[in-house]
Scaffold this motif. Sequence first.
Motif, mmCIF file in Angstrom:
data_model
loop_
_atom_site.group_PDB
_atom_site.id
_atom_site.type_symbol
_atom_site.label_atom_id
_atom_site.label_comp_id
_atom_site.label_asym_id
_atom_site.label_seq_id
_atom_site.Cartn_x
_atom_site.Cartn_y
_atom_site.Cartn_z
ATOM 1 N N GLY A 119 0.810 -1.213 0.000
ATOM 2 C CA GLY A 119 0.000 0.000 0.000
ATOM 3 C C GLY A 119 0.846 1.267 0.000
ATOM 4 O O GLY A 119 0.317 2.367 0.146
ATOM 5 N N THR A 120 2.143 1.106 -0.171
ATOM 6 C CA THR A 120 3.066 2.247 -0.174
ATOM 7 C C THR A 120 4.383 1.834 -0.846
ATOM 8 O O THR A 120 4.691 0.647 -0.943
ATOM 9 C CB THR A 120 3.354 2.737 1.264
ATOM 10 O OG1 THR A 120 4.238 3.846 1.213
ATOM 11 C CG2 THR A 120 3.949 1.641 2.133
ATOM 12 N N GLU A 121 5.151 2.845 -1.233
ATOM 13 C CA GLU A 121 6.476 2.598 -1.789
ATOM 14 C C GLU A 121 7.571 2.785 -0.740
ATOM 15 O O GLU A 121 8.752 2.563 -1.017
ATOM 16 C CB GLU A 121 6.741 3.562 -2.961
ATOM 17 C CG GLU A 121 5.794 3.381 -4.124
ATOM 18 C CD GLU A 121 5.983 4.423 -5.208
ATOM 19 O OE1 GLU A 121 7.112 4.562 -5.715
ATOM 20 O OE2 GLU A 121 4.998 5.106 -5.527
ATOM 21 N N ASP A 122 7.185 3.167 0.458
ATOM 22 C CA ASP A 122 8.160 3.509 1.489
ATOM 23 C C ASP A 122 9.123 2.361 1.808
ATOM 24 O O ASP A 122 10.335 2.571 1.905
ATOM 25 C CB ASP A 122 7.452 3.963 2.770
ATOM 26 C CG ASP A 122 6.700 5.277 2.575
ATOM 27 O OD1 ASP A 122 6.984 5.990 1.580
ATOM 28 O OD2 ASP A 122 5.824 5.577 3.414
ATOM 29 N N LEU A 123 8.603 1.153 1.986
ATOM 30 C CA LEU A 123 9.464 0.016 2.323
ATOM 31 C C LEU A 123 10.455 -0.296 1.199
ATOM 32 O O LEU A 123 11.610 -0.634 1.453
ATOM 33 C CB LEU A 123 8.623 -1.220 2.644
ATOM 34 C CG LEU A 123 7.739 -1.118 3.887
ATOM 35 C CD1 LEU A 123 6.839 -2.335 4.001
ATOM 36 C CD2 LEU A 123 8.604 -0.951 5.136
ATOM 37 N N ILE A 124 9.991 -0.168 -0.027
ATOM 38 C CA ILE A 124 10.872 -0.402 -1.178
ATOM 39 C C ILE A 124 11.985 0.634 -1.192
ATOM 40 O O ILE A 124 13.158 0.290 -1.353
ATOM 41 C CB ILE A 124 10.085 -0.351 -2.512
ATOM 42 C CG1 ILE A 124 8.966 -1.386 -2.524
ATOM 43 C CG2 ILE A 124 11.025 -0.552 -3.689
ATOM 44 C CD1 ILE A 124 7.963 -1.197 -3.634
ATOM 45 N N ASN A 125 11.615 1.878 -1.011
ATOM 46 C CA ASN A 125 12.607 2.954 -1.052
ATOM 47 C C ASN A 125 13.647 2.827 0.057
ATOM 48 O O ASN A 125 14.795 3.225 -0.125
ATOM 49 C CB ASN A 125 11.918 4.320 -1.028
ATOM 50 C CG ASN A 125 11.213 4.604 -2.342
ATOM 51 O OD1 ASN A 125 11.696 4.227 -3.408
ATOM 52 N ND2 ASN A 125 10.066 5.245 -2.273
ATOM 53 N N GLU A 126 13.258 2.234 1.188
ATOM 54 C CA GLU A 126 14.221 1.982 2.261
ATOM 55 C C GLU A 126 15.249 0.921 1.842
ATOM 56 O O GLU A 126 16.377 0.935 2.311
ATOM 57 C CB GLU A 126 13.500 1.526 3.529
ATOM 58 C CG GLU A 126 12.724 2.623 4.218
ATOM 59 C CD GLU A 126 11.921 2.101 5.403
ATOM 60 O OE1 GLU A 126 12.199 0.983 5.892
ATOM 61 O OE2 GLU A 126 10.998 2.819 5.832
ATOM 62 N N MET A 127 14.828 -0.013 0.938
ATOM 63 C CA MET A 127 15.723 -1.080 0.478
ATOM 64 C C MET A 127 16.665 -0.623 -0.632
ATOM 65 O O MET A 127 17.696 -1.254 -0.866
ATOM 66 C CB MET A 127 14.904 -2.271 -0.039
ATOM 67 C CG MET A 127 14.157 -3.016 1.020
ATOM 68 S SD MET A 127 13.397 -4.508 0.337
ATOM 69 C CE MET A 127 11.753 -3.916 -0.022
ATOM 70 N N LEU A 128 16.297 0.451 -1.299
ATOM 71 C CA LEU A 128 17.101 0.916 -2.438
ATOM 72 C C LEU A 128 18.353 1.625 -1.951
ATOM 73 O O LEU A 128 18.316 2.301 -0.925
ATOM 74 C CB LEU A 128 16.272 1.859 -3.320
ATOM 75 C CG LEU A 128 15.163 1.202 -4.114
ATOM 76 C CD1 LEU A 128 14.314 2.265 -4.810
ATOM 77 C CD2 LEU A 128 15.697 0.215 -5.133
ATOM 78 N N PRO A 129 19.471 1.524 -2.588
ATOM 79 C CA PRO A 129 19.714 0.816 -3.834
ATOM 80 C C PRO A 129 20.295 -0.585 -3.666
ATOM 81 O O PRO A 129 20.400 -1.330 -4.635
ATOM 82 C CB PRO A 129 20.738 1.698 -4.529
ATOM 83 C CG PRO A 129 21.574 2.228 -3.408
ATOM 84 C CD PRO A 129 20.603 2.393 -2.248
ATOM 85 N N ASP A 130 20.651 -0.979 -2.429
ATOM 86 C CA ASP A 130 21.413 -2.224 -2.321
ATOM 87 C C ASP A 130 20.941 -3.167 -1.214
ATOM 88 O O ASP A 130 21.680 -4.034 -0.776
ATOM 89 C CB ASP A 130 22.897 -1.918 -2.138
ATOM 90 C CG ASP A 130 23.173 -1.039 -0.925
ATOM 91 O OD1 ASP A 130 22.217 -0.721 -0.185
ATOM 92 O OD2 ASP A 130 24.339 -0.670 -0.725
ATOM 93 N N GLN A 131 19.692 -3.031 -0.798
ATOM 94 C CA GLN A 131 19.156 -3.903 0.256
ATOM 95 C C GLN A 131 17.922 -4.676 -0.228
ATOM 96 O O GLN A 131 17.090 -5.092 0.584
ATOM 97 C CB GLN A 131 18.794 -3.066 1.501
ATOM 98 C CG GLN A 131 19.958 -2.304 2.098
ATOM 99 C CD GLN A 131 21.054 -3.237 2.576
ATOM 100 O OE1 GLN A 131 20.794 -4.225 3.258
ATOM 101 N NE2 GLN A 131 22.288 -2.934 2.206
ATOM 102 N N LEU A 132 17.836 -4.879 -1.511
ATOM 103 C CA LEU A 132 16.692 -5.579 -2.098
ATOM 104 C C LEU A 132 16.864 -7.087 -1.920
ATOM 105 O O LEU A 132 17.985 -7.568 -1.700
ATOM 106 C CB LEU A 132 16.598 -5.251 -3.590
ATOM 107 C CG LEU A 132 16.312 -3.783 -3.926
ATOM 108 C CD1 LEU A 132 16.693 -3.471 -5.363
ATOM 109 C CD2 LEU A 132 14.849 -3.460 -3.672
ATOM 110 N N PRO A 133 15.773 -7.861 -2.033
ATOM 111 C CA PRO A 133 15.931 -9.321 -2.047
ATOM 112 C C PRO A 133 16.925 -9.699 -3.153
ATOM 113 O O PRO A 133 16.984 -9.042 -4.199
ATOM 114 C CB PRO A 133 14.523 -9.831 -2.358
ATOM 115 C CG PRO A 133 13.610 -8.723 -1.935
ATOM 116 C CD PRO A 133 14.380 -7.448 -2.158
ATOM 117 N N SER A 134 17.711 -10.740 -2.926
ATOM 118 C CA SER A 134 18.849 -11.038 -3.815
ATOM 119 C C SER A 134 18.457 -11.185 -5.288
ATOM 120 O O SER A 134 19.152 -10.665 -6.165
ATOM 121 C CB SER A 134 19.587 -12.284 -3.343
ATOM 122 O OG SER A 134 18.724 -13.404 -3.328
ATOM 123 N N ASP A 135 17.351 -11.875 -5.575
ATOM 124 C CA ASP A 135 16.955 -12.042 -6.972
ATOM 125 C C ASP A 135 16.538 -10.714 -7.600
ATOM 126 O O ASP A 135 16.790 -10.453 -8.778
ATOM 127 C CB ASP A 135 15.853 -13.096 -7.126
ATOM 128 C CG ASP A 135 14.594 -12.789 -6.309
ATOM 129 O OD1 ASP A 135 14.709 -12.156 -5.228
ATOM 130 O OD2 ASP A 135 13.500 -13.202 -6.737
#
Length: 145
Positions: A119-135
């Motif tokens: 319901g938000t982009e906030d969690l994704i933006n916290e992972m960017l640029p190098d904390q995303l799931p490995s795949d």
Amino acid sequence: MYTIGQVSQMFELPISTLRYYDQQGFFPNLKRKGNIRYFSDNDLEAIRVIECLKRSGLEIKEIKQFFEWVKEGSNSYPCRKALFETRKTAVLEEMKQLEKTLAMLEFKCWYYDKAIQDGTEDLINEMLPDQLPSDIQVLYDKAHT
């Protein structure tokens, strides 16, 4: 032997395109009975080469040059090989760019699936640029290099 209609269906090409290729001299040994063209297996191979070269980015005048070299015989082997080497390099580069494009598309599909789920982009933006799931990180890195 195949009629122009059969060849049109085989290659999913308009009959007008096959007539144009004939006018360009791409089928020097094309058989005719009256107004009907009959294509041999050699003519079909010529169409495969024409379509390959077109898809690789060559224009008809450049493809025509290839067929001129074919008429010249074995002396033109180096020119013909160089043409295919150049086109191969261009296609490989295009494939590399398409892979990068695909990585971005796949990343963005994940991105918006996650944003919809959260319901938000906030969690994704916290992972960017190098904390995303490995795949997903692999896709992101590929798209951003």
